[in-house]
Design a protein around this motif. Structure first.
Motif, short mmCIF file in Angstrom:
data_model
loop_
_atom_site.label_atom_id
_atom_site.label_comp_id
_atom_site.label_asym_id
_atom_site.label_seq_id
_atom_site.Cartn_x
_atom_site.Cartn_y
_atom_site.Cartn_z
N UNK A 1 0.85 -1.18 0.00
CA UNK A 1 0.00 0.00 0.00
C UNK A 1 0.89 1.23 0.00
N UNK A 2 0.57 2.13 -0.87
CA UNK A 2 1.35 3.36 -0.96
C UNK A 2 0.44 4.55 -0.74
N UNK A 3 1.01 5.53 -0.11
CA UNK A 3 0.30 6.79 0.07
C UNK A 3 1.05 7.84 -0.74
#
Length: 133
Positions: A4-6
């Protein structure tokens, strides 16, 4: 397992820690004040059906007073501008009349005496005619 990347790209040209609509002390910048004012106008327009007669009357009165103030301040600025233009126009026409009269009178004198002096010519333009001896 998926990572998961922000990601946040921000606003182009904005510096880290610098707010567009708020100063460091929490007060609004000029753009912030304008933004709040525009948002308030939009909500007022949307909610005008829910306003009481007293609230509506108060808003109308305020808008009329603001309009009168704008008209008065613009009128004062314009009347001052018109007055200054009138003075400058009057002074300009007097200067032009004096210079033209002086040049013509000196031209007549120079033609009669068959002598020309640049210094006397300049004095004649400035004074509205040649000096009498």
């Amino acid at each position: 397992m998926d990572e998961l990347e922000l990601r946040h790209y921000g606003i182009k040209g904005q510096k880290w820690g610098v707010r567009r609509f708020q100063n460091a002390d929490g007060s609004l910048t000029a753009a912030g004040k304008q933004r709040v004012s525009e948002a308030k106008k939009r909500t007022d327009a949307k909610n005008r059906g829910t306003l009481t007669n007293a609230q509506l009357k108060k808003k109308i009165e305020r808008l009329q007073l603001e309009k009168q103030l704008r008209e008065l301040t613009n009128q004062e600025v314009n009347s001052g501008r018109v007055y200054a233009q009138k003075i400058l126009k009057d002074v300009g026409s007097r200067v032009l009349t004096t210079a033209a009269t002086g040049a013509l009178l000196y031209a007549g004198k120079a033609a009669a005496t068959k002598s020309f002096s640049p210094q006397e010519f300049a004095n004649a333009i400035f004074n509205g005619g040649p000096k009498k001896k």
